[in-house]
Design a protein around this motif. Structure first.
Motif, PDB file in Angstrom:
ATOM      1  N   LEU A   1       0.824  -1.204   0.000  1.00 49.05           N
ATOM      2  CA  LEU A   1       0.000   0.000   0.000  1.00 49.05           C
ATOM      3  C   LEU A   1       0.859   1.255   0.000  1.00 49.05           C
ATOM      4  O   LEU A   1       0.534   2.254  -0.645  1.00 49.05           O
ATOM      5  N   LEU A   2       1.951   1.204   0.728  1.00 47.02           N
ATOM      6  CA  LEU A   2       2.851   2.367   0.766  1.00 47.02           C
ATOM      7  C   LEU A   2       3.371   2.675  -0.634  1.00 47.02           C
ATOM      8  O   LEU A   2       3.409   3.835  -1.057  1.00 47.02           O
ATOM      9  N   ASN A   3       3.773   1.643  -1.344  1.00 42.96           N
ATOM     10  CA  ASN A   3       4.302   1.879  -2.683  1.00 42.96           C
ATOM     11  C   ASN A   3       3.206   2.289  -3.667  1.00 42.96           C
ATOM     12  O   ASN A   3       3.451   3.120  -4.557  1.00 42.96           O
ATOM     13  N   LYS A   4       2.013   1.744  -3.460  1.00 38.93           N
ATOM     14  CA  LYS A   4       0.881   2.150  -4.290  1.00 38.93           C
ATOM     15  C   LYS A   4       0.611   3.647  -4.068  1.00 38.93           C
ATOM     16  O   LYS A   4       0.436   4.427  -5.002  1.00 38.93           O
ATOM     17  N   ARG A   5       0.609   4.013  -2.793  1.00 35.33           N
ATOM     18  CA  ARG A   5       0.433   5.419  -2.420  1.00 35.33           C
ATOM     19  C   ARG A   5       1.533   6.285  -3.038  1.00 35.33           C
ATOM     20  O   ARG A   5       1.280   7.365  -3.571  1.00 35.33           O
ATOM     21  N   ALA A   6       2.761   5.786  -2.987  1.00 38.86           N
ATOM     22  CA  ALA A   6       3.899   6.553  -3.504  1.00 38.86           C
ATOM     23  C   ALA A   6       3.755   6.785  -5.007  1.00 38.86           C
ATOM     24  O   ALA A   6       4.112   7.853  -5.524  1.00 38.86           O
ATOM     25  N   ASP A   7       3.235   5.772  -5.697  1.00 37.57           N
ATOM     26  CA  ASP A   7       3.020   5.946  -7.139  1.00 37.57           C
ATOM     27  C   ASP A   7       2.086   7.122  -7.415  1.00 37.57           C
ATOM     28  O   ASP A   7       2.337   7.934  -8.307  1.00 37.57           O
ATOM     29  N   ILE A   8       1.006   7.172  -6.649  1.00 33.71           N
ATOM     30  CA  ILE A   8       0.042   8.267  -6.845  1.00 33.71           C
ATOM     31  C   ILE A   8       0.663   9.608  -6.479  1.00 33.71           C
ATOM     32  O   ILE A   8       0.460  10.615  -7.150  1.00 33.71           O
ATOM     33  N   VAL A   9       1.438   9.614  -5.397  1.00 30.53           N
ATOM     34  CA  VAL A   9       2.118  10.856  -5.010  1.00 30.53           C
ATOM     35  C   VAL A   9       2.975  11.362  -6.168  1.00 30.53           C
ATOM     36  O   VAL A   9       2.988  12.550  -6.484  1.00 30.53           O
TER      37      VAL A   9
ATOM     38  N   SER B   1       7.496  10.727   1.190  1.00 27.10           N
ATOM     39  CA  SER B   1       6.792  10.941  -0.071  1.00 27.10           C
ATOM     40  C   SER B   1       7.252  12.230  -0.729  1.00 27.10           C
ATOM     41  O   SER B   1       7.460  12.294  -1.939  1.00 27.10           O
TER      42      SER B   1
ATOM     43  N   LEU C   1      10.198  11.951  -2.801  1.00 25.54           N
ATOM     44  CA  LEU C   1       9.965  11.374  -4.126  1.00 25.54           C
ATOM     45  C   LEU C   1       9.769  12.473  -5.158  1.00 25.54           C
ATOM     46  O   LEU C   1      10.238  12.387  -6.284  1.00 25.54           O
TER      47      LEU C   1
ATOM     48  N   GLN D   1       2.568  10.759  -9.310  1.00 18.54           N
ATOM     49  CA  GLN D   1       1.673  11.258 -10.366  1.00 18.54           C
ATOM     50  C   GLN D   1       1.206  12.673 -10.054  1.00 18.54           C
ATOM     51  O   GLN D   1       1.172  13.537 -10.921  1.00 18.54           O
ATOM     52  N   ILE D   2       0.842  12.895  -8.782  1.00 21.55           N
ATOM     53  CA  ILE D   2       0.426  14.254  -8.387  1.00 21.55           C
ATOM     54  C   ILE D   2       1.562  15.235  -8.651  1.00 21.55           C
ATOM     55  O   ILE D   2       1.349  16.343  -9.143  1.00 21.55           O
TER      56      ILE D   2
ATOM     57  N   GLU E   1       1.515  16.110 -12.234  1.00 17.26           N
ATOM     58  CA  GLU E   1       0.378  16.991 -12.522  1.00 17.26           C
ATOM     59  C   GLU E   1       0.655  18.419 -12.051  1.00 17.26           C
ATOM     60  O   GLU E   1       0.378  19.394 -12.738  1.00 17.26           O
TER      61      GLU E   1
END
Lengths: 348, 348, 348, 348
Positions: A21-29, A80, A83, A31-32, A35
């Motif tokens: 979940l942490l890495n999934k979250r990091a992926d979205i971070v 995060s 990153l 992406q943000i 953006e």
């Protein structure tokens, strides 16, 4: 023990779930981050963190306390952020144009900034600049507004000092730098000087930093003697967010229990600041050491650590200086220092 | 104001009288230093100071309080001591024979000491030493007695570890160094190793220092993470006064408020220790940084500052290390590090 | 050894001569103090020290170096200053009139200052003040200009916040205090509030201090988190020399290596500041601790140390606070805190 | 911005998932704590953490680096530990039997420990104990093995000193405490004294701590002047794990940049140590202050903070003391101090 082993297995499994979940979250971070970059928005947004924290606290049923949850997520936020920031920096390592075809930063030679702690008189300045210039130094420093611990110490010549600085910088075709201590005198410093200095004591003076950010002139931002590296970078952000990225960070020693130097030169800050920001980094050796007998060694140290520039204090007659006489080099000491500088800067 | 000016004149006159007496006193202090040297007596004698202070207190009629008088004379004692010590140092800058025709100090090349934080197993040690040796390192470090903050952390293999260290040092024709933590295990360390290390946590363990002074083996004495430079020199004196001058001082970072490094590498201590003592100075980069990504910059810094040697930690597989995994270099990182070292050490 | 004993005798004799000259000098220093007091001149005059030092350096024939002589005389100057300052303080321990028949300092009860870290909204302020007032607190704090480490943190409501603070202070018949961060907003703070606060980050902002000195309003001057006690007193002098002696010094913790509190509350500073100055001393417990669970113990500590006042942060809903939520007490916590305060403050 | 909002929603959701897993994990951690308690196993097991970390690193596919993952899980481990430790402490707040029907800790009155820094002679000890005893003090301190920064300072009388201490403790029916500095002299201290002291300089001397843990005598464990609170607790664990829980923790000031006190008394450590451990906490006022003029205020501070005991130094003639004369109270000062103590200890 069998029971404990079983429980530990469960912990391992949950930990792996958290990891994913942490890495999934990091992926979205990340992406943000992308953006945001498209939209030109700042990366860090603490109000977001506070909102998320309060959502978490409301949904927290324990056994972790709200405080514990906040501390754990604080670490996640911090990691995060890195990153996003690392990515930015890789792109933008800066080369700053100081004028007179002198540059600092990426692919530029190490610059040397020298001059008296305070501008005291026309004679003192003329004689001092004369021998600095003789050794090829291109940037002249000199204090006109001096923040002194005691109100009864010499406080600088003010605008008169700035005028003298300008006069002698022009005479010797040098760039000039002097310290601003208020929003008022910042205007004068910007008018008479090529580079603005924000001193260590004002690193936390955020309104002054913002005012500096509204100018386009190069700024030397000194680390406060009790500032962490992160705080220095956040102070730089106060300048940068107003549109001025011509920022030069300056390590000048931190306050520790050690008394054999005036401050402890934190040489590790040089590579860290260069990694974590896009700004060039210089070192003020005179203020950190507070003594002249080890300056050549410290010069080797900061050059070895990858510094982009050096700042030192010189005086035609240090024993009669109105401020910090102990740490200003006389002509002879300065010549030896520059010889060492030339030797080292070729090498590294 | 006229009255004040008159009083100030008197102060100037009395101050000049004090100046002359101070220098007269200093002359005698120097003479005593020479006499002591003839007799082979220690320079510093705090009981003397205490005796003199009590004489002064008894004769003090004010307005200065006894405390004020003691503080003023404390400064005089300290400055006077320097008169004697400086002289001694000028004479004796040391070159220490480590064995295998390797020397450290005066006129010797910068030495490199590398190896794992802890000796964990024969396989780990063999593989690690193998790649250290490949890059020409001549001195192997490895911990057998590990002073760990938590009693539940890995505490080292003890004598078994020392035996492994000796075996692999011999296999690759290297010198070995390991840490002693008690008077008991000091004997074993001295038996199996070429160089004894006293760790930062034991810098204030004076009985252990005295026991080390009774051996003739070279000693690496690490600065405690909250020790002043003066205290480190006084700890060295505990070893030296027992007859062992084969002392190598080691800077390894001090504890400050900065959190981006594990400790703050006090690079200024290198020239100061070399000025104020006759001992060579090395720097332990792994412990001060606590992170590997800035080691090459710190290497440049300490070489630039004039260090006599470097100590770093390496591990065949840092992610599985039983202690300090974060700060140990793997083979690839170490090879790059040594390449940088070779480039820099040729220069100075 | 006989030779050494003879030399030591000479040292004892010269030391006694120095002792007598030091006290003779001290007598004149005290006389100057009295003359200055008659004329209303400042006690400290560093330019005088610099002049005298250069006279001494010119006349110094060694073996003491000029640097050594300067260091010895620095101690003499420092001890001499104390002779003058102590006298002054004995006379002038202050009792400051804050308005509304509330006094702080000499013979006055311990005051309590409470309120939110930041003024966020009318609703938040109203609800918070309501429960503070319920427990009899007479002085309301609330930040309108917030110096935040990150430029992306909430920066305060500015003048709008000051107006709200004034409105609710009046509603509950309380005095108000808020922080000024620039010479510009100082005017607004002075217009809307009864007491001006200079925050820790601005303790070294000397032009701001001087501007504060030109007002007659009471000022709370917070110690910077890396300021020595001497530096805090010199910052107070920047205010005092402009004619404003209504200064309240505030201990709020210093930066150390300890991480279990946000800052280390330096409780020793309370008796020292009271000894070395004439100003009342308060303690900001919320900022030093950075956690709420030990506030009652710290309250006991500072009262036991002789503090003149306490400052704490409270919020109607700390978990949703826009700044420093961790350290603000909610209603329930605050009531318990005030109960403890009432118990302790009766005692001393 | 719409895209960013959508991404943020996902982050909120994932964060809530992580929250739930964290609490699920915490539940199991608590269960393990209970199982361990049944089996009498230590709570903390860093090797477990290292194993788990390496599992995570192996399974980590990014974008978080292994280092980032380790740092995040480090926070989770730390917070989890607190879940177990807090529970333990609630149960076991200790009351330690010192002998002579004197207790320290839970529900016991504040104890006072006084005596000379060093035992210098029979006469000095007799006279000093005489006036301590006159004021009702029940525990006598006196150094026989003195760890002194300089090897040329007075090092204590050794066993002869211990014998004198025993003699005069018996004469006045007092308990005695003295410092052990090596495993060797620990045996003698344990033989002659009722309480063993481990000094600040030896807080990191783990083999000495383990040896102390094998004895059953009460131990005063002093915080090193650069130790964090966590490190002090881990040092206590070195004693406790060997079976000796008769541990008294002692705050004695930490090293900071402030120079007006010898060390900075960290008064916040008192409530924190009491919260985070089951051991009583005392404060050594003489060593932290290094000056006598503020001792009464510091006494109020530590009593207000909830201390279980006080340690101070007294000497029949401080001006002639062989160590730390500045900070030892004479008879008159001590009587005033004890009067203050009696007043305060009734109150809090």
């Amino acid at each position: 023990m069998a029971e404990i082993e079983k429980l530990r297995k469960s912990i391992d499994e949950i930990s792996l779930e958290i990891l994913n979940l942490l890495n999934k979250r990091a992926d979205i971070v990340k992406q943000i981050g992308i953006e945001k970059e498209k939209l030109g928005i700042e990366i860090c947004n603490p109000l977001r963190e506070e909102t998320l924290s309060s959502i978490l606290c409301k949904n927290n049923k324990g056994p972790f306390s709200n405080e514990a949850i906040k501390r754990i997520f604080k670490t996640i936020y911090d990691e995060s952020k890195d990153l996003q920031i690392v990515k930015k920096d890789k792109i933008t390592s800066l080369k700053i144009d100081l004028g007179n075809e002198i540059f600092i930063g990426k692919d530029s030679p190490i610059i040397m900034i020298a001059g008296p702690c305070s501008i005291e008189s026309e004679e003192q300045l003329d004689k001092t600049v004369s021998f600095i210039h003789e050794k090829g130094v291109k940037i002249l420093r000199g204090g006109a507004y001096k923040p002194r611990t005691s109100p009864y110490s010499f406080q600088g010549l003010g605008e008169k000092g700035l005028k003298l600085l300008q006069k002698y910088a022009k005479k010797y075709n040098m760039l000039s730098v002097s310290e601003a201590t208020t929003i008022e005198n910042l205007k004068l410093v910007a008018q008479y000087c090529d580079i603005i200095q924000i001193g260590a004591r004002n690193m936390y003076s955020y309104p002054l930093l913002e005012a500096t950010g509204k100018l386009k002139k190069p700024v030397i931002l000194k680390r406060h003697f009790s500032s962490t590296i992160k705080e220095l970078l956040l102070s730089a952000e106060y300048i940068s967010k107003e549109g001025n990225n011509n920022i030069i960070l300056c390590e000048r020693g931190i306050r520790t229990f050690e008394t054999s130097t005036r401050n402890t030169l934190d040489v590790s800050s040089i590579p860290i600041l260069k990694k974590e920001s896009c700004y060039p980094v210089i070192a003020d050796l005179s203020h950190s050491a507070g003594r002249k007998d080890i300056l050549n060694s410290l010069l080797g140290a900061v050059i070895g650590a990858g510094v982009n520039g050096i700042m030192v204090e010189t005086h035609i007659n240090p024993n009669e200086a109105l401020s910090d006489g102990n740490q200003q080099m006389n002509k002879e000491e300065f010549f030896e220092f520059i010889n060492t500088f030339e030797k080292y800067s070729k090498i590294f």
